[in-house]
Design a protein around this motif. Structure first.
Motif, PDB file in Angstrom:
ATOM      1  N   THR A  65      37.459  47.004  41.473  1.00  0.00           N
ATOM      2  CA  THR A  65      36.368  47.313  40.548  1.00  0.00           C
ATOM      3  C   THR A  65      36.915  47.366  39.132  1.00  0.00           C
ATOM      4  OG1 THR A  65      34.635  48.865  39.923  1.00  0.00           O
ATOM      5  CG2 THR A  65      36.598  49.810  40.925  1.00  0.00           C
ATOM      6  N   SER A  66      36.161  46.864  38.193  1.00  0.00           N
ATOM      7  CA  SER A  66      36.595  46.870  36.803  1.00  0.00           C
ATOM      8  C   SER A  66      35.988  48.041  36.028  1.00  0.00           C
ATOM      9  CB  SER A  66      36.221  45.542  36.130  1.00  0.00           C
ATOM     10  OG  SER A  66      34.841  45.289  36.251  1.00  0.00           O
TER      11      SER A  66
ATOM     12  N   ILE B 173      35.298  39.217  33.592  1.00  0.00           N
ATOM     13  CA  ILE B 173      34.236  39.031  34.574  1.00  0.00           C
ATOM     14  C   ILE B 173      34.156  40.320  35.382  1.00  0.00           C
ATOM     15  CG2 ILE B 173      33.495  37.721  36.602  1.00  0.00           C
ATOM     16  CD1 ILE B 173      34.963  35.311  35.351  1.00  0.00           C
ATOM     17  N   LYS B 174      32.972  40.922  35.434  1.00  0.00           N
ATOM     18  CA  LYS B 174      32.805  42.209  36.100  1.00  0.00           C
ATOM     19  C   LYS B 174      33.339  42.149  37.530  1.00  0.00           C
ATOM     20  CE  LYS B 174      29.595  45.851  37.160  1.00  0.00           C
ATOM     21  NZ  LYS B 174      28.274  46.413  37.031  1.00  0.00           N
ATOM     22  N   ASN B 175      34.216  43.104  37.848  1.00  0.00           N
ATOM     23  CA  ASN B 175      34.839  43.232  39.171  1.00  0.00           C
ATOM     24  C   ASN B 175      35.606  41.979  39.587  1.00  0.00           C
ATOM     25  OD1 ASN B 175      33.741  45.819  39.349  1.00  0.00           O
ATOM     26  ND2 ASN B 175      31.901  45.053  40.289  1.00  0.00           N
ATOM     27  N   GLY B 176      36.111  41.238  38.597  1.00  0.00           N
ATOM     28  CA  GLY B 176      36.834  40.012  38.895  1.00  0.00           C
ATOM     29  C   GLY B 176      37.902  39.721  37.864  1.00  0.00           C
ATOM     30  N   PRO B 177      38.253  38.450  37.714  1.00  0.00           N
ATOM     31  CA  PRO B 177      39.352  38.055  36.839  1.00  0.00           C
ATOM     32  C   PRO B 177      38.956  38.009  35.366  1.00  0.00           C
ATOM     33  CG  PRO B 177      38.395  36.127  37.835  1.00  0.00           C
ATOM     34  CD  PRO B 177      37.687  37.318  38.439  1.00  0.00           C
TER      35      PRO B 177
ATOM     36  N   THR C 246      43.305  40.292  37.647  1.00  0.00           N
ATOM     37  CA  THR C 246      43.239  41.639  37.089  1.00  0.00           C
ATOM     38  C   THR C 246      43.467  42.703  38.161  1.00  0.00           C
ATOM     39  OG1 THR C 246      40.840  41.649  37.361  1.00  0.00           O
ATOM     40  CG2 THR C 246      41.689  41.045  35.204  1.00  0.00           C
ATOM     41  N   CYS C 247      43.405  42.314  39.432  1.00  0.00           N
ATOM     42  CA  CYS C 247      43.522  43.305  40.513  1.00  0.00           C
ATOM     43  C   CYS C 247      44.963  43.542  40.950  1.00  0.00           C
ATOM     44  CB  CYS C 247      42.686  42.880  41.720  1.00  0.00           C
ATOM     45  SG  CYS C 247      43.377  41.516  42.686  1.00  0.00           S
ATOM     46  N   GLY C 248      45.862  42.586  40.652  1.00  0.00           N
ATOM     47  CA  GLY C 248      47.253  42.715  41.047  1.00  0.00           C
ATOM     48  C   GLY C 248      47.551  42.252  42.460  1.00  0.00           C
ATOM     49  N   LYS C 249      46.560  41.753  43.184  1.00  0.00           N
ATOM     50  CA  LYS C 249      46.740  41.358  44.587  1.00  0.00           C
ATOM     51  C   LYS C 249      46.919  39.850  44.789  1.00  0.00           C
ATOM     52  CE  LYS C 249      45.982  45.582  46.009  1.00  0.00           C
ATOM     53  NZ  LYS C 249      47.044  46.413  46.496  1.00  0.00           N
ATOM     54  N   SER C 250      46.713  39.058  43.747  1.00  0.00           N
ATOM     55  CA  SER C 250      46.787  37.607  43.872  1.00  0.00           C
ATOM     56  C   SER C 250      48.180  37.147  44.269  1.00  0.00           C
ATOM     57  CB  SER C 250      46.398  36.944  42.549  1.00  0.00           C
ATOM     58  OG  SER C 250      46.564  35.547  42.640  1.00  0.00           O
ATOM     59  N   LYS C 251      48.256  36.187  45.150  1.00  0.00           N
ATOM     60  CA  LYS C 251      49.529  35.583  45.545  1.00  0.00           C
ATOM     61  C   LYS C 251      49.882  34.421  44.609  1.00  0.00           C
ATOM     62  CE  LYS C 251      49.933  37.424  49.963  1.00  0.00           C
ATOM     63  NZ  LYS C 251      50.367  38.771  49.747  1.00  0.00           N
TER      64      LYS C 251
ATOM     65  N   PHE D 150      47.442  33.841  38.039  1.00  0.00           N
ATOM     66  CA  PHE D 150      46.104  33.313  38.261  1.00  0.00           C
ATOM     67  C   PHE D 150      45.403  33.998  39.428  1.00  0.00           C
ATOM     68  CE2 PHE D 150      48.784  29.995  36.438  1.00  0.00           C
ATOM     69  CZ  PHE D 150      48.149  29.885  35.216  1.00  0.00           C
ATOM     70  N   CYS D 151      44.095  34.066  39.348  1.00  0.00           N
ATOM     71  CA  CYS D 151      43.265  34.688  40.378  1.00  0.00           C
ATOM     72  C   CYS D 151      43.124  33.749  41.572  1.00  0.00           C
ATOM     73  CB  CYS D 151      41.875  34.982  39.791  1.00  0.00           C
ATOM     74  SG  CYS D 151      40.716  35.653  40.993  1.00  0.00           S
TER      75      CYS D 151
END
Length: 82
Positions: free
Chosen positions: A59-60, A8-12, A39-44, A48-49
């Motif tokens: 940004t992807s 998903i563009k700019n998302g998971p 995909t961003c590495g910031k999810s707690k 999973f996103c």
């Protein structure tokens, strides 16, 4: 059902699969189908996103021009990463 991963563009990544997801130590990971993968590495809630990509400004867009394909074979599926 065919397993499918959609970016998903700019998302998971959206994972649709009837197969079970296992953690690195082999434990079963409970999840919904489809599963949204960080995909961003910031999810707690990794892997999973949780929407953290929005606040992080993720940004992807590609940062490299050359495409390098990596292959990760498993018992039932092979993951290709570029």
């Amino acid at each position: 059902m065919t397993d499918k991963i959609t970016a998903i563009k700019n998302g998971p990544l959206k994972l649709v699969s009837e197969k079970q997801i296992l953690s690195r130590d082999g434990a079963l990971v409970a999840c919904e189908n489809p599963a949204m993968l960080c995909t961003c590495g910031k999810s707690k809630t990794k892997p999973f996103c949780n929407g953290a990509h929005v606040a992080a400004g993720f940004t992807s867009e590609r940062e490299i021009e050359a495409e390098i394909l990596q292959e990760y074979p498993g018992e039932e599926i092979t993951i290709y990463f570029n």
